[in-house]
Design an enzyme around this catalytic site. Structure first.
Site, mmCIF file in Angstrom:
data_model
loop_
_atom_site.group_PDB
_atom_site.id
_atom_site.type_symbol
_atom_site.label_atom_id
_atom_site.label_comp_id
_atom_site.label_asym_id
_atom_site.label_seq_id
_atom_site.Cartn_x
_atom_site.Cartn_y
_atom_site.Cartn_z
ATOM 1 N N LYS A 195 0.861 -1.185 0.000
ATOM 2 C CA LYS A 195 0.000 0.000 0.000
ATOM 3 C C LYS A 195 0.895 1.232 0.000
ATOM 4 O O LYS A 195 1.595 1.500 0.969
ATOM 5 C CB LYS A 195 -0.913 0.011 1.237
ATOM 6 N N ASP B 202 -2.407 10.318 3.215
ATOM 7 C CA ASP B 202 -3.814 9.961 3.372
ATOM 8 C C ASP B 202 -4.541 11.068 4.119
ATOM 9 O O ASP B 202 -4.556 11.099 5.348
ATOM 10 C CB ASP B 202 -3.936 8.625 4.110
ATOM 11 N N LYS C 234 -9.920 13.393 7.338
ATOM 12 C CA LYS C 234 -9.481 13.037 8.683
ATOM 13 C C LYS C 234 -9.413 14.288 9.557
ATOM 14 O O LYS C 234 -9.276 15.405 9.045
ATOM 15 C CB LYS C 234 -8.072 12.420 8.625
ATOM 16 N N ASP D 279 1.641 6.593 5.344
ATOM 17 C CA ASP D 279 0.644 5.658 4.820
ATOM 18 C C ASP D 279 1.151 4.902 3.580
ATOM 19 O O ASP D 279 0.431 4.095 2.995
ATOM 20 C CB ASP D 279 -0.670 6.386 4.528
ATOM 21 N N ASP E 295 -12.006 7.302 3.178
ATOM 22 C CA ASP E 295 -10.804 7.102 3.985
ATOM 23 C C ASP E 295 -10.410 5.614 4.050
ATOM 24 O O ASP E 295 -9.321 5.287 4.499
ATOM 25 C CB ASP E 295 -11.053 7.663 5.394
ATOM 26 N N GLU F 292 -9.325 3.869 1.741
ATOM 27 C CA GLU F 292 -8.783 3.884 0.380
ATOM 28 C C GLU F 292 -7.760 2.787 0.142
ATOM 29 O O GLU F 292 -7.593 2.318 -0.986
ATOM 30 C CB GLU F 292 -8.159 5.253 0.077
ATOM 31 N N ARG G 165 -7.625 -0.362 0.988
ATOM 32 C CA ARG G 165 -8.159 -1.653 0.518
ATOM 33 C C ARG G 165 -8.605 -1.556 -0.942
ATOM 34 O O ARG G 165 -8.583 -2.557 -1.655
ATOM 35 C CB ARG G 165 -9.308 -2.099 1.437
HETATM 36 N N1 BES Z 1 -4.261 4.796 6.705
HETATM 37 C C1 BES Z 1 -5.435 4.580 7.464
HETATM 38 C C2 BES Z 1 -5.246 3.576 8.600
HETATM 39 C C3 BES Z 1 -4.329 3.933 9.723
HETATM 40 C C4 BES Z 1 -4.630 4.931 10.627
HETATM 41 C C5 BES Z 1 -3.191 3.169 9.936
HETATM 42 C C6 BES Z 1 -3.791 5.192 11.676
HETATM 43 C C7 BES Z 1 -2.348 3.415 10.985
HETATM 44 C C8 BES Z 1 -2.646 4.445 11.858
HETATM 45 C C9 BES Z 1 -6.557 4.029 6.580
HETATM 46 O O1 BES Z 1 -6.555 4.425 5.253
HETATM 47 C C10 BES Z 1 -7.830 4.498 7.197
HETATM 48 O O2 BES Z 1 -8.027 5.670 7.245
HETATM 49 N N2 BES Z 1 -8.627 3.541 7.654
HETATM 50 C C11 BES Z 1 -9.843 3.848 8.315
HETATM 51 C C12 BES Z 1 -10.877 2.858 7.820
HETATM 52 C C13 BES Z 1 -12.294 3.234 8.175
HETATM 53 C C14 BES Z 1 -12.716 4.460 7.402
HETATM 54 C C15 BES Z 1 -13.175 2.056 7.832
HETATM 55 C C16 BES Z 1 -9.634 3.684 9.823
HETATM 56 O O3 BES Z 1 -8.867 2.812 10.230
HETATM 57 O O4 BES Z 1 -10.220 4.459 10.571
HETATM 58 ZN ZN ZN Z 2 -4.691 4.943 4.463
HETATM 59 ZN ZN ZN Z 3 -7.607 6.254 4.910
#
Ligand code: BES
Ligand code: ZN
Ligand code: ZN
Length: 450
Positions: free
Chosen positions: A218, A223, A230, A241, A300, A302, A304
């Protein structure tokens, strides 16, 4: 070398029995030989005569890792004859503890204490692992203004030049033509074009029947969350990210430097999740490379989306092992904290092997389940699947189940959900970008091909 300063690993008894000339000095300095402490011992003229280090019951990678930056600059050597395993660990820890990120500092880090390669240590492995880890750390810690999809591409091209690998890149609108619709959709709002970076390598004279190892990363270079933006705190670390991409590039470098007899393929989905008039919107419906439709429940989620297209492609070649690394969910961090990567795997034998090498190499990780009953939480009323789950619980698992939908056929697959960042400094692991689970993955692959 004659003038290297000797480092002795000792316990309190050895301090009394083998270093009688130093007991008074050590007592006056408050050093008893306790594991985790150390003492500089001067000679009669005040020069450093030797260094005594409290020996833990079991030597680990980090036992000497604080020393390169805390001992006076100079050359040191290990006085004890150690097993290859222990010598390699200590040497690696020393090298990893010598890292600093000073690209943006006018004043660079000063001279360090260096360790002569200990007798018995696997110096080739230590060098390759150190360089791979430094690469991963540099890539992650470099801020997004200097680390976009283009710089990830440049990194892959440099690796290819150094190890005689081949790189091809599909970028911008080409992604649509070549059927990577979700990589395009996530990255299209950035001024820096999204891309799929594809690196292939085999050592000279490798049989086409040698194991096929495919890595997917990834590479979200920043992000912002997209339109589902966010919060300021949530966004603060999001330069990291692309940590999954950094880790697979580091792992590839290690595999190539050690010339493992494999057919290696690395796919990096490199994008920036930005906000603009043409950005992906909540509830947009995308058609994936696989051909199924995906409703965007949240922009967010993104990672996956971009991984799905890359995994569908990677698994189409039927590799013997498929590994993806991603900073995929905050939920994995809630479950395990930031220092323990979560991994998911569809093969029980591989789960056991990976846990075991992680433990042996001081590169711990933990297994979470691909719990199939949660799959229905990704159902969408209007598309084949949603990119977010209906429940806010078990987010790391539902993200992994989403990815699993894009693994063609029944190939062994490891998905690693990692932080890729040290939130605090520990011996050998300074605050900042970090490879987490990379050494364990390398060892797993090495054992597989033996
Ligand atoms: N890059 C983030 C995940 C992340 C956040 C990894 C903090 C490590 C530390 C990812 O793209 C994300 O924002 N995921 C969301 C998913 C949700 C919207 C279903 C999350 O984890 O809140
Ligand atoms: Zn991310
Ligand atoms: Zn994200």
């Amino acid at each position: 070398m004659a003038d290297a300063i000797s480092i002795y690993l000792i316990n309190p008894e050895q301090l009394q029995s083998e270093h009688t000339d130093s007991t008074n000095w050590c007592q006056a300095s408050g050093f008893s030989g306790k594991a985790g402490s150390w003492c500089l011992v001067p000679d009669a003229t005040g020069k450093i005569a030797k260094v005594l280090v409290g020996k833990p019951d079991q030597v680990e990678t980090w036992t000497l890792a604080d020393l390169p930056k805390t001992l006076p600059a100079g050359t040191y050597s290990l006085a004890d004859r150690l097993s290859t395993k222990d010598a390699t660990k200590l040497y690696l820890g020393w090298q990893l503890g010598s890292y600093s990120f000073d690209r943006y500092k006018l004043t660079k880090a000063g001279l360090l204490a260096t360790l002569q390669p200990p007798e018995n240590a696997d110096a080739e492995y230590v060098k390759a692992t150190t360089e791979a880890t430094y690469l991963v750390r540099d890539l992650i810690t470099t801020p997004s203004n200097n680390m976009g999809p283009d710089q990830l591409e440049e990194t892959a091209r440099n690796l290819a030049d150094n190890y005689d690998a081949k790189v091809s890149v599909i970028a911008g609108g080409e992604l649509v033509i070549e059927n990577y619709p979700m990589i395009y959709a996530v990255g299209k709002a950035s001024t820096r074009a999204p891309r799929l970076i594809d690196l292939r390598w085999s050592p000279p004279n490798t049989s086409p029947d040698a194991p096929k190892i495919s890595l997917v990363g990834k590479g979200v270079c920043f992000d912002s969350g997209g339109l589902d933006i966010k919060s300021a705190t949530g966004m603060r670390l999001m330069k990291k990210d692309m940590g999954g991409a950094a880790q697979v590039l580091g792992l590839a470098k290690l595999i190539m430097a050690m010339a493992l007899p494999v057919n290696l393929r690395v796919l990096v989905a490199a994008v920036e999740n930005s906000i603009a008039g043409n950005a992906l919107r909540p509830l947009d419906i995308l058609t994936s490379r696989k051909g199924t439709t995906i409703e965007v429940g949240n922009t967010d989620a993104e990672g996956r989306l971009v991984l799905a297209d890359a995994l569908w492609e990677a698994s189409s070649e039927d590799p013997d092992l498929l590994i993806d690394c991603a900073t995929l969910t905050g939920a994995a961090r809630v479950a395990l904290g930031t220092e323990l990567p979560a991994f998911f795997c569809n093969d029980d034998q591989t789960i056991g092997d990976l846990l075991s090498v992680g433990r042996t190499l001081d590169d711990p990780l933990w297994n979470l389940p691909l719990h199939a009953p949660y799959r229905s939480m990704l159902d969408s009323p209007v598309a084949d699947m949603n990119n977010i789950a209906s429940s806010s619980y078990g987010g790391a698992i539902t993200a992994a189940l989403f990815l699993q939908e894009f693994i063609q056929t029944d190939i062994p697959w490891i998905h690693m959900d990692l932080m890729a960042y040290n939130m605090r400094s520990l011996p050998g692991r300074p605050e900042g970008g970090e490879a987490m689970g990379m050494r364990a993955l390398f060892e797993l692959i090495r054992q597989r091909i033996e």
